[in-house]
Design a protein around this motif. Structure first.
Motif, PDB file in Angstrom:
ATOM      1  N   GLN A  64      19.404   7.391 -13.574  1.00  0.00           N
ATOM      2  CA  GLN A  64      18.176   6.801 -14.101  1.00  0.00           C
ATOM      3  C   GLN A  64      17.389   7.762 -14.994  1.00  0.00           C
ATOM      4  O   GLN A  64      16.328   7.389 -15.494  1.00  0.00           O
ATOM      5  CB  GLN A  64      17.298   6.339 -12.937  1.00  0.00           C
ATOM      6  CG  GLN A  64      17.946   5.294 -12.048  1.00  0.00           C
ATOM      7  CD  GLN A  64      18.269   4.016 -12.795  1.00  0.00           C
ATOM      8  OE1 GLN A  64      17.408   3.444 -13.461  1.00  0.00           O
ATOM      9  NE2 GLN A  64      19.516   3.565 -12.695  1.00  0.00           N
ATOM     10  N   ASP A  65      17.910   8.974 -15.163  1.00  0.00           N
ATOM     11  CA  ASP A  65      17.149   9.978 -15.917  1.00  0.00           C
ATOM     12  C   ASP A  65      17.821  10.374 -17.235  1.00  0.00           C
ATOM     13  O   ASP A  65      17.602  11.474 -17.739  1.00  0.00           O
ATOM     14  CB  ASP A  65      16.912  11.221 -15.057  1.00  0.00           C
ATOM     15  CG  ASP A  65      18.212  11.832 -14.561  1.00  0.00           C
ATOM     16  OD1 ASP A  65      19.292  11.233 -14.769  1.00  0.00           O
ATOM     17  OD2 ASP A  65      18.147  12.915 -13.945  1.00  0.00           O
ATOM     18  N   GLU A  66      18.634   9.485 -17.786  1.00  0.00           N
ATOM     19  CA  GLU A  66      19.253   9.781 -19.080  1.00  0.00           C
ATOM     20  C   GLU A  66      18.180   9.835 -20.164  1.00  0.00           C
ATOM     21  O   GLU A  66      17.339   8.941 -20.263  1.00  0.00           O
ATOM     22  CB  GLU A  66      20.279   8.706 -19.445  1.00  0.00           C
ATOM     23  CG  GLU A  66      21.539   8.730 -18.611  1.00  0.00           C
ATOM     24  CD  GLU A  66      22.541   7.704 -19.106  1.00  0.00           C
ATOM     25  OE1 GLU A  66      23.538   8.109 -19.744  1.00  0.00           O
ATOM     26  OE2 GLU A  66      22.336   6.505 -18.869  1.00  0.00           O
ATOM     27  N   GLU A  67      18.226  10.868 -20.981  1.00  0.00           N
ATOM     28  CA  GLU A  67      17.277  11.007 -22.074  1.00  0.00           C
ATOM     29  C   GLU A  67      17.975  10.720 -23.398  1.00  0.00           C
ATOM     30  O   GLU A  67      19.051  11.229 -23.672  1.00  0.00           O
ATOM     31  CB  GLU A  67      16.653  12.401 -22.074  1.00  0.00           C
ATOM     32  CG  GLU A  67      15.818  12.666 -20.825  1.00  0.00           C
ATOM     33  CD  GLU A  67      14.932  13.889 -20.961  1.00  0.00           C
ATOM     34  OE1 GLU A  67      15.019  14.563 -22.016  1.00  0.00           O
ATOM     35  OE2 GLU A  67      14.166  14.176 -20.027  1.00  0.00           O
ATOM     36  N   ARG A 117      11.145   8.439  -5.875  1.00  0.00           N
ATOM     37  CA  ARG A 117      11.875   9.177  -6.909  1.00  0.00           C
ATOM     38  C   ARG A 117      11.184   9.058  -8.267  1.00  0.00           C
ATOM     39  O   ARG A 117      10.899   7.965  -8.740  1.00  0.00           O
ATOM     40  CB  ARG A 117      13.299   8.657  -7.042  1.00  0.00           C
ATOM     41  CG  ARG A 117      14.076   8.575  -5.746  1.00  0.00           C
ATOM     42  CD  ARG A 117      15.493   8.113  -6.012  1.00  0.00           C
ATOM     43  NE  ARG A 117      16.216   9.067  -6.826  1.00  0.00           N
ATOM     44  CZ  ARG A 117      17.155   9.894  -6.358  1.00  0.00           C
ATOM     45  NH1 ARG A 117      17.471   9.877  -5.073  1.00  0.00           N
ATOM     46  NH2 ARG A 117      17.772  10.727  -7.155  1.00  0.00           N
ATOM     47  N   ASN A 153      10.664  10.773 -21.064  1.00  0.00           N
ATOM     48  CA  ASN A 153       9.967  11.232 -19.864  1.00  0.00           C
ATOM     49  C   ASN A 153       8.470  11.237 -20.153  1.00  0.00           C
ATOM     50  O   ASN A 153       7.990  11.996 -20.987  1.00  0.00           O
ATOM     51  CB  ASN A 153      10.436  12.636 -19.471  1.00  0.00           C
ATOM     52  CG  ASN A 153       9.677  13.169 -18.267  1.00  0.00           C
ATOM     53  OD1 ASN A 153       9.084  12.408 -17.507  1.00  0.00           O
ATOM     54  ND2 ASN A 153       9.705  14.482 -18.097  1.00  0.00           N
ATOM     55  N   ASP A 169      12.710  10.642 -10.931  1.00  0.00           N
ATOM     56  CA  ASP A 169      13.758  10.956 -11.900  1.00  0.00           C
ATOM     57  C   ASP A 169      14.154   9.687 -12.652  1.00  0.00           C
ATOM     58  O   ASP A 169      15.307   9.245 -12.638  1.00  0.00           O
ATOM     59  CB  ASP A 169      14.963  11.600 -11.228  1.00  0.00           C
ATOM     60  CG  ASP A 169      15.519  10.767 -10.078  1.00  0.00           C
ATOM     61  OD1 ASP A 169      14.826   9.833  -9.618  1.00  0.00           O
ATOM     62  OD2 ASP A 169      16.655  11.040  -9.654  1.00  0.00           O
ATOM     63  N   VAL A 170      13.161   9.095 -13.327  1.00  0.00           N
ATOM     64  CA  VAL A 170      13.371   7.880 -14.108  1.00  0.00           C
ATOM     65  C   VAL A 170      12.878   8.123 -15.526  1.00  0.00           C
ATOM     66  O   VAL A 170      12.080   9.029 -15.783  1.00  0.00           O
ATOM     67  CB  VAL A 170      12.633   6.671 -13.486  1.00  0.00           C
ATOM     68  CG1 VAL A 170      13.151   6.377 -12.093  1.00  0.00           C
ATOM     69  CG2 VAL A 170      11.125   6.908 -13.439  1.00  0.00           C
ATOM     70  N   ARG A 171      13.349   7.299 -16.449  1.00  0.00           N
ATOM     71  CA  ARG A 171      12.939   7.411 -17.842  1.00  0.00           C
ATOM     72  C   ARG A 171      12.545   6.032 -18.374  1.00  0.00           C
ATOM     73  O   ARG A 171      12.971   5.007 -17.842  1.00  0.00           O
ATOM     74  CB  ARG A 171      14.078   7.987 -18.703  1.00  0.00           C
ATOM     75  CG  ARG A 171      14.485   9.407 -18.309  1.00  0.00           C
ATOM     76  CD  ARG A 171      13.384  10.396 -18.624  1.00  0.00           C
ATOM     77  NE  ARG A 171      13.767  11.770 -18.314  1.00  0.00           N
ATOM     78  CZ  ARG A 171      13.505  12.373 -17.154  1.00  0.00           C
ATOM     79  NH1 ARG A 171      12.884  11.724 -16.192  1.00  0.00           N
ATOM     80  NH2 ARG A 171      13.857  13.621 -16.960  1.00  0.00           N
ATOM     81  N   LEU A 213      11.404  16.454  -8.346  1.00  0.00           N
ATOM     82  CA  LEU A 213      11.175  15.101  -8.845  1.00  0.00           C
ATOM     83  C   LEU A 213      11.224  14.039  -7.754  1.00  0.00           C
ATOM     84  O   LEU A 213      11.155  12.846  -8.050  1.00  0.00           O
ATOM     85  CB  LEU A 213      12.222  14.741  -9.912  1.00  0.00           C
ATOM     86  CG  LEU A 213      12.296  15.656 -11.133  1.00  0.00           C
ATOM     87  CD1 LEU A 213      13.406  15.198 -12.064  1.00  0.00           C
ATOM     88  CD2 LEU A 213      10.971  15.686 -11.879  1.00  0.00           C
TER      89      LEU A 213
END
Length: 567
Positions: free
Chosen positions: A48-51, A180, A189, A182-184, A237
């Motif tokens: 879920q944290d792909e940038e 969590r 972010n 660690d989401v985008r 995170l």
């Protein structure tokens, strides 16, 4: 007839390729906050944290990313800045996290041995349920049953419950509860600070500060049927608690997770932390049964106002109720600082922005089922009138030009010039909705206190935006109507008709107010700097604005005559 078939959206059998679609369809909400229908434990191969950097594009031409799963937690009004896409709603930390392990094996819908899978959203109370059999690698057969809802009565609360029944075998069960961050959001972010914390008594918290300065506080409490010794397992995170217990055949392990979510934009007094603790303490005092009763009764009242009954077509009945459910849950009925975004807060595809859909497609439903909600949707447009005036100024006009894609300020957020510059009919659509609201409710006070300003300022914009030709007829050049595949048109039939209607209603309302309430009219005229010459300009422009309707009918008639003669 099974009544559940008319009220429940069913997913029978799990297919990984459809998971993201069900996440949107199964979105839960209570007006204040909304959560996509993601699995509590998440999905394998779906970080879920792909940038990444998303670029502006035509929605029909853009090649969107297709992640296997996309978690989403949205509170209308919490927004951040995207470097290319302007303002967007922020995907907040995921507070539903619950993970299970047995003998080192993590429960995973794609990698574990799963059978008898079923998931359904009960539209009657907005509760989401999941059931399946998990056969662990060490030989246990666990019947797993999940349920959760966002309280419609106590809108800061989320209530979850999971039951694991051991049918055969025995083994060790590990439980992990998480909050969590660690989401985008569209690869970005938006968090400036994240502070996780937890207590051994079974509580965990996550404090988040966005880059725009919004504070979000999430506080959760865990209750289990078996005594667990909780241990904190934080990361920078994530707030997490882990516990273990031994299970054997015949055991039923139950876990409840109550979470309170507060932000600094809430109208209640107190800090985000203190209010979350108070909300959770009160919830635990009420107990699960009373909490659910309050929630169910709130939904029952809403359905009594909104339900549409269709006989003889079960599929149509369920489809209509699914649409009504999402309309109900996506509306913050008492908050005029926000409206309903194009995605209904079920995802970030439209960035949490407000389009003409609100006035033309959504407001009529609320007008007939919840007039106060309809009033607040229009009050949102009044509250963003200054932003609309700034939009007009940027194009060199007086008055107010409502944004094609609006966020909380009312200023234009559309990054594509084709739409932002030309899809101007939204300004008249707002007045069209205002007219129907006042006519349906008789709320003349709204018109007098708020609507007059909207009418006059939008009329000023139209009088500047039109072009006068040599014959003394005014036209609207270079516009985009509702058909977005015709980007640049001249005298678009829909736009011109709506603008003419808008100007006519402005003149009629000013005439009526002056005649019935001269003192109120005088106060409004002074506040707005409105004189008789400008009123006459509104009237003259409405009379002279070109409509293509007659020409269109003649052309259609001539074509039909020609076709008849050929036959």
């Amino acid at each position: 007839m099974n009544e559940d078939n008319l009220w429940c959206l069913q997913e029978n059998g799990y297919h990984a390729g459809l998971h993201k679609h069900y996440e949107g369809l199964f979105t839960q909400g209570n007006g204040y906050m909304h959560v996509r229908g993601s699995f509590e434990e998440g999905c394998s191969d779906a970080p879920q944290d792909e940038e990444y950097l998303r670029f502006p594009d035509n929605v029909t031409l853009e090649k969107p990313r297709h992640p296997k799963s996309k978690q989403g937690t949205y509170i209308p009004g919490i927004v951040g800045q995207h470097p290319l896409l302007k303002e967007e709603i922020v995907n907040l930390p995921y507070f539903l996290g619950l993970e299970f392990r047995s003998g080192g094996e993590r429960l995973d819908m794609d990698r574990s041995r799963i059978s008898g899978y079923s998931r359904w959203l009960d539209l009657r109370d907005g509760s989401l349920h999941r059931s399946f059999l998990w056969e662990t690698e060490e030989g246990m057969q666990l019947q797993c049953t999940y349920s959760r809802y966002l309280s419609m009565a106590d809108t800061h609360l989320s209530i979850q419950q999971v039951q694991l029944e051991v049918l055969t075998g025995e083994g060790q069960l590990e439980v992990k509860a998480t909050l969590r961050a660690d989401v985008r959001t569209n690869g970005m972010n938006h968090f400036a600070r994240i502070i996780p914390s937890a207590g051994s008594e079974g509580s965990l918290s996550l404090e988040t500060l966005t880059e725009e300065g919004n504070q979000i506080f999430m506080h959760a409490a865990l209750e289990t049927s078996e005594a667990l010794s909780w241990q904190a397992e934080h990361t920078p995170l994530m707030a997490a608690l882990r516990g273990e217990c031994r299970l054997q055949a015949g055991n039923r392990f139950t876990l409840s997770k109550l979470t309170a979510v507060t932000t600094d934009r809430d109208p209640e007094e107190g800090t985000v932390r203190s209010r979350a603790f108070i909300e959770l303490s009160r919830a635990r005092s009420l107990g699960c049964e009373q909490l659910y009763h309050r929630h169910a009764e709130s939904w029952k009242r809403k359905w009594q106002e909104a339900d549409v009954v269709i006989k003889g077509d079960d599929h149509a009945q369920l489809s209509v109720r699914a649409s009504l459910y999402h309309l109900i849950r996506s509306n913050a009925a008492r908050d005029a600082r926000v409206a309903i975004c194009a995605k209904g807060y079920a995802g970030e595809a439209y960035f949490g922005r407000y389009f003409w859909d609100t006035e033309i497609n959504l407001l009529p439903f609320f007008l007939h089922t919840n007039p106060q909600a309809a009033r607040n949707l229009l009050l949102f447009r009044y509250n963003t009138l200054e932003g609309a005036k700034r939009n007009a100024q940027k194009y060199g006009y007086r008055g107010a030009r409502y944004a094609w894609e609006s966020s909380i300020s009312g200023e234009e957020q559309c990054a594509n010039w084709q739409y932002a510059d030309h899809e101007i009919h939204i300004t008249a659509d707002v007045v069209y909705a205002l007219y129907h609201y006042v006519r349906a409710t008789g709320d003349e006070a709204f018109l007098e206190q708020y609507g007059i300003d909207m009418l006059v300022e939008t009329a000023r914009y139209w009088c500047g935006r039109v072009d006068w030709n040599r014959e003394g007829i005014c036209e609207l050049l270079g516009v985009m109507g509702p058909d977005e595949y015709l980007p640049l048109t001249r005298n678009n039939a829909f736009t011109n008709r709506m603008v003419k209607f808008s100007l006519e209603q402005t003149v009629a309302c000013l005439d009526s107010l002056q005649g019935c309430k001269p003192d109120s009219y005088a106060a409004a005229a002074e506040r707005l700097g409105l004189g008789p010459e400008e009123r006459e300009l509104f009237r003259h422009t409405a009379e002279k604005l070109r409509l293509r309707m007659t020409a269109g009918r003649s052309l259609f008639r001539n074509r039909m005559i020609s076709l008849h003669m050929q036959i």
